[in-house]
Design a protein around this motif. Structure first.
Motif, PDB file in Angstrom:
ATOM      1  N   VAL A   1       0.878  -1.221   0.051  1.00 11.97           N
ATOM      2  CA  VAL A   1      -0.113   0.046  -0.133  1.00 11.97           C
ATOM      3  C   VAL A   1       0.923   1.444   0.159  1.00 11.97           C
ATOM      4  O   VAL A   1       1.623   1.381   0.998  1.00 11.97           O
ATOM      5  CB  VAL A   1      -0.872  -0.027   1.219  1.00 11.97           C
TER       6      VAL A   1
ATOM      7  N   ALA B   1       6.484  -1.685   5.481  1.00 10.97           N
ATOM      8  CA  ALA B   1       5.015  -1.749   5.105  1.00 10.97           C
ATOM      9  C   ALA B   1       4.803  -3.332   4.975  1.00 10.97           C
ATOM     10  O   ALA B   1       5.764  -3.880   4.300  1.00 10.97           O
ATOM     11  CB  ALA B   1       5.052  -0.834   3.857  1.00 10.97           C
TER      12      ALA B   1
ATOM     13  N   ASP C   1       0.613   5.441  -0.160  1.00  8.55           N
ATOM     14  CA  ASP C   1      -0.361   6.457  -0.217  1.00  8.55           C
ATOM     15  C   ASP C   1      -1.670   6.335   0.005  1.00  8.55           C
ATOM     16  O   ASP C   1      -2.631   6.804  -0.562  1.00  8.55           O
ATOM     17  CB  ASP C   1       0.089   7.447  -1.189  1.00  8.55           C
ATOM     18  N   GLY C   2      -1.828   5.083   0.731  1.00 10.48           N
ATOM     19  CA  GLY C   2      -3.257   4.735   0.888  1.00 10.48           C
ATOM     20  C   GLY C   2      -3.829   3.865  -0.242  1.00 10.48           C
ATOM     21  O   GLY C   2      -5.228   3.593  -0.072  1.00 10.48           O
ATOM     22  N   ALA C   3      -3.273   3.659  -1.247  1.00  8.12           N
ATOM     23  CA  ALA C   3      -3.651   2.866  -2.236  1.00  8.12           C
ATOM     24  C   ALA C   3      -2.856   1.705  -2.669  1.00  8.12           C
ATOM     25  O   ALA C   3      -1.743   1.563  -2.521  1.00  8.12           O
ATOM     26  CB  ALA C   3      -3.811   3.728  -3.696  1.00  8.12           C
TER      27      ALA C   3
END
Length: 220
Positions: A42, A79, A44-46
């Motif tokens: 993921v 992440a 930046d939120g996508a």
């Protein structure tokens, strides 16, 4: 002997659970037979999913890429990632469109990738990556120099949290469709290597080495 796969909440196969495999040796075989995986993270939120090469050493997958790649920077920073390797073995034709399917082998690995900084492990990981794609090439070619190594991020992904799902066999048609005059069966899919094409810049007298020639498929 190998340790069986132990599903976690993320790696438990729920849909089509009868197709799940728990033998870690089968997981190794699927990974070792692949040329490309798809790495998801993921950003930046996508979600972002990109193809990548990989190599395996025991229970560790090694990934690499440019130190400037956003997806690798995110993975390096901790992440969570997911790597998928899929082989399509056949197109399954059914009597109904609903039951058309594929025969496949699919490995999914979850985890947090670890940046590899130890020089010996970095070399081991890069060798595994090279040998996965082009067996025999690590010892036959020039090793990465200091500049190339500095521009390359190497990540290690543990295979502890992994799942394997496999479909084989004919279509699963409904009884009501079995008498229909429509062909049902499997169209096999296979990957073959063709004839090697010389780089036009090759010096005179440099022929195709056995490490390449031996991979050419008989029908290639």
């Amino acid at each position: 002997m190998t340790t069986p796969l132990s599903p976690t909440a993320r790696s438990t196969v729920r849909r089509g659970s009868s197709r799940a495999r728990t033998d870690r040796a089968e997981l190794y075989a699927v990974l070792d037979a692949g040329l490309v995986g798809h790495l998801g993270v993921v950003l930046d939120g996508a979600p972002v999913v990109l193809p990548t090469g990989y190599g395996r050493v025991d229970d560790t997958l090694y990934l690499h890429g440019s130190t400037g790649a956003a997806i690798l920077r995110a993975a390096t920073a901790g992440a969570p990632v997911c790597l998928t390797v899929t082989h399509v073995d056949g197109v399954v034709y059914a009597r109904s469109s609903f039951h058309h399917s594929m025969n496949y082998r699919c490995a999914v690995v979850h985890g947090v990738a670890r940046p590899v900084t130890d020089p010996a492990e970095r070399e081991r990981g890069l060798a595994a990556l090279t040998e996965q794609l082009a067996p025999g090439s690590w010892d036959a070619t020039r090793r990465p120099d200091r500049r190339e190594l500095a521009a390359t991020a190497v990540l290690a992904l543990d295979l502890t949290e992994a799942s394997l799902k496999v479909r084989t066999g004919p279509p699963g048609d409904d009884d009501r469709d079995l008498a229909a005059p429509v062909w049902g069966g499997v169209l096999p899919v296979r990957t073959v290597f063709g004839e090697p094409a010389d780089d036009p810049l090759l010096p005179p007298g440099v022929g195709v080495p056995a490490r390449v020639r031996d991979r050419v498929s008989p029908a290639g």
